[in-house]
Design an enzyme around this catalytic site. Sequence first.
Site, PDB file in Angstrom:
ATOM      1  N   LYS A 223       0.828  -1.223   0.000  1.00 56.17           N
ATOM      2  CA  LYS A 223       0.000   0.000   0.000  1.00 56.17           C
ATOM      3  C   LYS A 223       0.854   1.262   0.000  1.00 56.17           C
ATOM      4  CE  LYS A 223      -2.153  -0.509   3.861  1.00 56.17           C
ATOM      5  NZ  LYS A 223      -2.040  -1.755   4.596  1.00 56.17           N
TER       6      LYS A 223
ATOM      7  N   ARG B 105     -10.510   1.300   8.055  1.00 56.27           N
ATOM      8  CA  ARG B 105     -10.191  -0.101   8.354  1.00 56.27           C
ATOM      9  C   ARG B 105     -11.342  -0.838   9.020  1.00 56.27           C
ATOM     10  NH1 ARG B 105      -4.066   0.602   8.555  1.00 56.27           N
ATOM     11  NH2 ARG B 105      -3.182  -1.364   9.142  1.00 56.27           N
TER      12      ARG B 105
ATOM     13  N   ARG C 150      10.031  -3.017  11.866  1.00 55.11           N
ATOM     14  CA  ARG C 150       8.963  -2.286  12.555  1.00 55.11           C
ATOM     15  C   ARG C 150       8.587  -3.063  13.809  1.00 55.11           C
ATOM     16  NH1 ARG C 150       4.189  -0.559   8.451  1.00 55.11           N
ATOM     17  NH2 ARG C 150       2.966  -1.449  10.132  1.00 55.11           N
TER      18      ARG C 150
ATOM     19  N   ARG D  16      -2.850  -8.716  13.246  1.00 52.52           N
ATOM     20  CA  ARG D  16      -3.214  -7.791  12.160  1.00 52.52           C
ATOM     21  C   ARG D  16      -3.959  -8.509  11.046  1.00 52.52           C
ATOM     22  NH1 ARG D  16       2.543  -6.031  11.643  1.00 52.52           N
ATOM     23  NH2 ARG D  16       2.080  -4.934   9.729  1.00 52.52           N
TER      24      ARG D  16
ATOM     25  N   ARG E 207      10.608  -7.302   6.122  1.00 47.14           N
ATOM     26  CA  ARG E 207      10.563  -5.851   5.936  1.00 47.14           C
ATOM     27  C   ARG E 207      11.497  -5.143   6.927  1.00 47.14           C
ATOM     28  NH1 ARG E 207       4.680  -3.213   5.407  1.00 47.14           N
ATOM     29  NH2 ARG E 207       4.344  -3.925   7.526  1.00 47.14           N
TER      30      ARG E 207
END
Length: 212
Positions: A14, A89, A156, A167, A123
């Site tokens: 995104k 969301r 992160r 999540r 990531r």
Amino acid sequence: MRKYVIMGVQGSGKGTQARLLAERYDLVHISVGDIFRWNVKQHTKLGAQVRRIMASGELVGDDLVEAVVRKRLDEHDWNYGFIVDGFPRNGAQAEFFLESYDIDGVIHLDMPDTEVRRRVLARRLCSRCGLDYNLIASRPAVEDVCDVCGGRLVAREDDTEEALAVRLREYHEKTRPVLDLFRRKEYVVSVDATRTPAEVHEAIREPLGLTD
Ligand code: AMP
């Protein structure tokens, strides 16, 4: 004026796609997650309110999120439009958003959970300039060091197995129904997000009529 929302499970690209569209079409990129992360890093009151929730992978309360989105859009610096990333969301946020703003399209980045896990756990983020890396697709030249500013690369705080599981659950339970709501209003352009960033970018432009 172009007003878009970009949706997709975490790790579906995104942020990358929103940035590509924002640069090309002069849109303001509004990422609620980035605003929260900035506040956590700067130790603001808002940062203190959201830090623990974010690290666990849960969703921040609607009141805080809506206040952040409203404040950002009230700045009215979006002459050519905006692209909102990571919002809405859940159903309540979608209602708030649709009551306040018209949107021209919802971009849905479609990616299976197995691929999401592979990507999210690889990531990394530069702790100094915030640039994104991925140990699969875009490795830094020197391990754990940012190519651009020399800062240290970190994961992160919410890119852990445990937070990712939360999540993904939040996404399927709360965010998926928002997509169905937008679909009923025929706003949604769904693209296969497992391809390269450039391919995904091209796949988004055509159905939205962004041909220039
Ligand atoms: P993101 O960078 O979009 O993955 O967002 C990181 C975290 O910020 C999420 O896991 C949530 O804790 C919080 N967050 C971001 N956007 C929202 C939202 N629209 N509603 C609730 N929480 C959010």
